[in-house]
Scaffold this motif. Structure first.
Motif, PDB file in Angstrom:
ATOM      1  N   ARG A  66       5.903  -6.764  -0.204  1.00 60.78           N
ATOM      2  CA  ARG A  66       5.873  -5.985   1.042  1.00 60.78           C
ATOM      3  C   ARG A  66       6.586  -6.704   2.173  1.00 60.78           C
ATOM      4  O   ARG A  66       7.022  -6.062   3.141  1.00 60.78           O
ATOM      5  CB  ARG A  66       4.415  -5.687   1.415  1.00 60.78           C
ATOM      6  CG  ARG A  66       3.756  -4.693   0.463  1.00 60.78           C
ATOM      7  CD  ARG A  66       2.256  -4.650   0.601  1.00 60.78           C
ATOM      8  NE  ARG A  66       1.637  -5.870   0.052  1.00 60.78           N
ATOM      9  CZ  ARG A  66       0.331  -5.999  -0.169  1.00 60.78           C
ATOM     10  NH1 ARG A  66      -0.483  -4.998   0.095  1.00 60.78           N
ATOM     11  NH2 ARG A  66      -0.153  -7.121  -0.666  1.00 60.78           N
ATOM     12  N   ASP A  67       6.714  -8.028   2.058  1.00 58.81           N
ATOM     13  CA  ASP A  67       7.498  -8.788   3.030  1.00 58.81           C
ATOM     14  C   ASP A  67       8.959  -8.896   2.623  1.00 58.81           C
ATOM     15  O   ASP A  67       9.832  -9.044   3.480  1.00 58.81           O
ATOM     16  CB  ASP A  67       6.924 -10.196   3.191  1.00 58.81           C
ATOM     17  CG  ASP A  67       5.501 -10.178   3.732  1.00 58.81           C
ATOM     18  OD1 ASP A  67       5.168  -9.251   4.487  1.00 58.81           O
ATOM     19  OD2 ASP A  67       4.731 -11.102   3.380  1.00 58.81           O
ATOM     20  N   LEU A  91       8.424  -3.507  -8.990  1.00 57.46           N
ATOM     21  CA  LEU A  91       7.123  -3.244  -8.370  1.00 57.46           C
ATOM     22  C   LEU A  91       6.262  -4.493  -8.455  1.00 57.46           C
ATOM     23  O   LEU A  91       6.486  -5.375  -9.282  1.00 57.46           O
ATOM     24  CB  LEU A  91       6.419  -2.080  -9.066  1.00 57.46           C
ATOM     25  CG  LEU A  91       7.197  -0.770  -9.200  1.00 57.46           C
ATOM     26  CD1 LEU A  91       6.377   0.246  -9.981  1.00 57.46           C
ATOM     27  CD2 LEU A  91       7.572  -0.220  -7.839  1.00 57.46           C
ATOM     28  N   GLN A  92       5.255  -4.534  -7.595  1.00 56.67           N
ATOM     29  CA  GLN A  92       4.281  -5.624  -7.608  1.00 56.67           C
ATOM     30  C   GLN A  92       2.922  -5.067  -7.986  1.00 56.67           C
ATOM     31  O   GLN A  92       2.501  -4.025  -7.481  1.00 56.67           O
ATOM     32  CB  GLN A  92       4.208  -6.298  -6.240  1.00 56.67           C
ATOM     33  CG  GLN A  92       3.176  -7.428  -6.152  1.00 56.67           C
ATOM     34  CD  GLN A  92       3.237  -8.155  -4.825  1.00 56.67           C
ATOM     35  OE1 GLN A  92       4.269  -8.716  -4.476  1.00 56.67           O
ATOM     36  NE2 GLN A  92       2.145  -8.144  -4.084  1.00 56.67           N
ATOM     37  N   LEU A  93       2.240  -5.769  -8.883  1.00 57.20           N
ATOM     38  CA  LEU A  93       0.907  -5.364  -9.301  1.00 57.20           C
ATOM     39  C   LEU A  93      -0.100  -5.738  -8.216  1.00 57.20           C
ATOM     40  O   LEU A  93      -0.234  -6.908  -7.861  1.00 57.20           O
ATOM     41  CB  LEU A  93       0.544  -6.042 -10.620  1.00 57.20           C
ATOM     42  CG  LEU A  93      -0.863  -5.767 -11.168  1.00 57.20           C
ATOM     43  CD1 LEU A  93      -1.042  -4.293 -11.484  1.00 57.20           C
ATOM     44  CD2 LEU A  93      -1.124  -6.628 -12.399  1.00 57.20           C
ATOM     45  N   LEU A  94      -0.806  -4.740  -7.696  1.00 55.61           N
ATOM     46  CA  LEU A  94      -1.831  -4.985  -6.682  1.00 55.61           C
ATOM     47  C   LEU A  94      -3.220  -5.127  -7.301  1.00 55.61           C
ATOM     48  O   LEU A  94      -3.998  -5.989  -6.924  1.00 55.61           O
ATOM     49  CB  LEU A  94      -1.848  -3.839  -5.661  1.00 55.61           C
ATOM     50  CG  LEU A  94      -0.572  -3.640  -4.834  1.00 55.61           C
ATOM     51  CD1 LEU A  94      -0.730  -2.446  -3.906  1.00 55.61           C
ATOM     52  CD2 LEU A  94      -0.238  -4.889  -4.039  1.00 55.61           C
ATOM     53  N   THR A 135       3.092  -1.367  -6.069  1.00 55.33           N
ATOM     54  CA  THR A 135       3.814  -1.087  -4.825  1.00 55.33           C
ATOM     55  C   THR A 135       5.245  -1.581  -4.945  1.00 55.33           C
ATOM     56  O   THR A 135       5.517  -2.592  -5.604  1.00 55.33           O
ATOM     57  CB  THR A 135       3.132  -1.741  -3.610  1.00 55.33           C
ATOM     58  OG1 THR A 135       3.892  -1.449  -2.435  1.00 55.33           O
ATOM     59  CG2 THR A 135       3.029  -3.243  -3.761  1.00 55.33           C
ATOM     60  N   ASP A 136       6.164  -0.860  -4.297  1.00 54.14           N
ATOM     61  CA  ASP A 136       7.559  -1.292  -4.231  1.00 54.14           C
ATOM     62  C   ASP A 136       7.870  -1.970  -2.906  1.00 54.14           C
ATOM     63  O   ASP A 136       9.021  -2.285  -2.618  1.00 54.14           O
ATOM     64  CB  ASP A 136       8.501  -0.105  -4.437  1.00 54.14           C
ATOM     65  CG  ASP A 136       8.386   0.931  -3.316  1.00 54.14           C
ATOM     66  OD1 ASP A 136       7.391   0.890  -2.553  1.00 54.14           O
ATOM     67  OD2 ASP A 136       9.293   1.780  -3.202  1.00 54.14           O
ATOM     68  N   GLY A 137       6.842  -2.191  -2.101  1.00 51.28           N
ATOM     69  CA  GLY A 137       7.010  -2.794  -0.786  1.00 51.28           C
ATOM     70  C   GLY A 137       6.899  -1.801   0.339  1.00 51.28           C
ATOM     71  O   GLY A 137       6.700  -2.180   1.494  1.00 51.28           O
ATOM     72  N   ALA A 138       7.014  -0.494   0.024  1.00 54.09           N
ATOM     73  CA  ALA A 138       6.949   0.545   1.049  1.00 54.09           C
ATOM     74  C   ALA A 138       5.830   1.549   0.792  1.00 54.09           C
ATOM     75  O   ALA A 138       5.261   2.093   1.727  1.00 54.09           O
ATOM     76  CB  ALA A 138       8.290   1.279   1.150  1.00 54.09           C
ATOM     77  N   GLN A 139       5.517   1.816  -0.459  1.00 58.70           N
ATOM     78  CA  GLN A 139       4.448   2.755  -0.788  1.00 58.70           C
ATOM     79  C   GLN A 139       3.726   2.298  -2.041  1.00 58.70           C
ATOM     80  O   GLN A 139       4.235   1.479  -2.813  1.00 58.70           O
ATOM     81  CB  GLN A 139       5.002   4.176  -0.986  1.00 58.70           C
ATOM     82  CG  GLN A 139       5.909   4.339  -2.178  1.00 58.70           C
ATOM     83  CD  GLN A 139       6.326   5.787  -2.398  1.00 58.70           C
ATOM     84  OE1 GLN A 139       5.498   6.697  -2.385  1.00 58.70           O
ATOM     85  NE2 GLN A 139       7.626   6.001  -2.576  1.00 58.70           N
ATOM     86  N   VAL A 140       2.526   2.831  -2.225  1.00 60.00           N
ATOM     87  CA  VAL A 140       1.679   2.470  -3.359  1.00 60.00           C
ATOM     88  C   VAL A 140       1.623   3.651  -4.317  1.00 60.00           C
ATOM     89  O   VAL A 140       1.494   4.803  -3.896  1.00 60.00           O
ATOM     90  CB  VAL A 140       0.258   2.094  -2.896  1.00 60.00           C
ATOM     91  CG1 VAL A 140      -0.651   1.821  -4.088  1.00 60.00           C
ATOM     92  CG2 VAL A 140       0.304   0.873  -1.978  1.00 60.00           C
TER      93      VAL A 140
END
Length: 268
Positions: A66-67, A91-94, A135-140
């Protein structure tokens, strides 16, 4: 020099970012401010373009997406239905939750409210079914395993994954299969080492998500196909109940026959 002017990434950082994007996912878009913050570390490495790209990958894996990224997924995915997601996306795993083995309160009172005790795990099933938030940094966006996905089983919150091969999205939920996800640069989350691990996508090797490929094998004895699982154990109690009902039916039939015989004798 004007104060407050945003710092621009160095040419070395831009070259490494372009190389990483072309190898990992064309839709990956770094934030210029984050890339500029990494310029000093990339310059101090003083290596070749390949080594600089590897260094940028390690920094990216250890960072919060997200940063670092502006996002590449289509907008309003949570409101979309019955579509195939095109392209490759990092994507990042939340969060990952095993919905086949939920956490339930240990006890409840007469009104059905928790009794104040800590929640405990229900009797554990041998099957696993993960629901994940990405998330791709902008939406989940959320997804659920349609089949066991090895990349998700090896990932921890914060890990970066490459999503591709046109996964199906229904009612805002991704239906994930093994060929849809690959780990990018290892399974370390933010603060981890970020060194590429077995099966991870290396910036030099590139991602293979652009073309269909066979599903990877998933290790572990508790991982089973999801379709049709648990049907036989569910039928056994019903069969046992049916066997228990047969003696009762025979007794009722004999009782009716006795009543009919008594009535015939009275009439005679």
């Amino acid at each position: 020099m004007a104060e407050g002017r945003p710092q621009q990434p160095s040419e070395q950082a831009e070259v490494a970012a372009a190389r990483l994007v072309s190898c990992a996912a064309p839709g990956l878009r770094f934030r210029p401010a984050w890339l500029a913050q990494q310029s000093e570390q990339l310059q101090s490495s003083g290596g070749s373009e390949e080594e600089t790209t590897d260094q940028l990958l390690r920094l990216f894996v250890a960072a919060d997406i997200r940063d670092a990224c502006q996002g590449s997924l289509p907008q309003n995915l949570d409101r979309s239905h019955n579509l195939r997601l095109e392209g490759a996306h990092v994507l990042q795993l939340l969060q990952a939750v095993d919905i086949a083995n939920p956490i339930v309160p240990e006890s409840t009172d007469s009104l059905g409210e928790p009794g104040g005790q800590q929640p405990t795990a229900a009797p554990r099933s041998r099957h696993i079914m993960l629901k994940v938030c990405l998330t791709d940094g902008a939406q989940v966006v959320c997804g659920v395993e349609r089949k066991p996905v090895a990349a998700l089983r090896a990932a921890r919150p914060g890990a970066k994954l490459v999503l591709g091969n046109r996964p199906l999205l229904r009612r805002g939920l991704l239906l994930l299969e093994p060929h849809h996800l690959e780990l990018l640069g290892g399974n370390s989350g933010p603060g981890g080492g970020g060194a590429p691990g077995p099966g991870a996508v290396s910036p030099c090797a590139g991602s293979t998500l652009g073309s269909p490929q066979p599903s990877p094998a998933v290790s572990g004895g508790d991982v089973q196909p999801l379709l049709g699982c648990g049907s036989q154990p569910a039928l056994q109690p019903l069969q046992e109940a049916g066997h228990q009902q047969q003696p009762r039916q025979q007794q009722q039939q004999q009782h009716r026959q006795q009543q009919q015989e008594q009535q015939q004798q009275q009439q005679q």
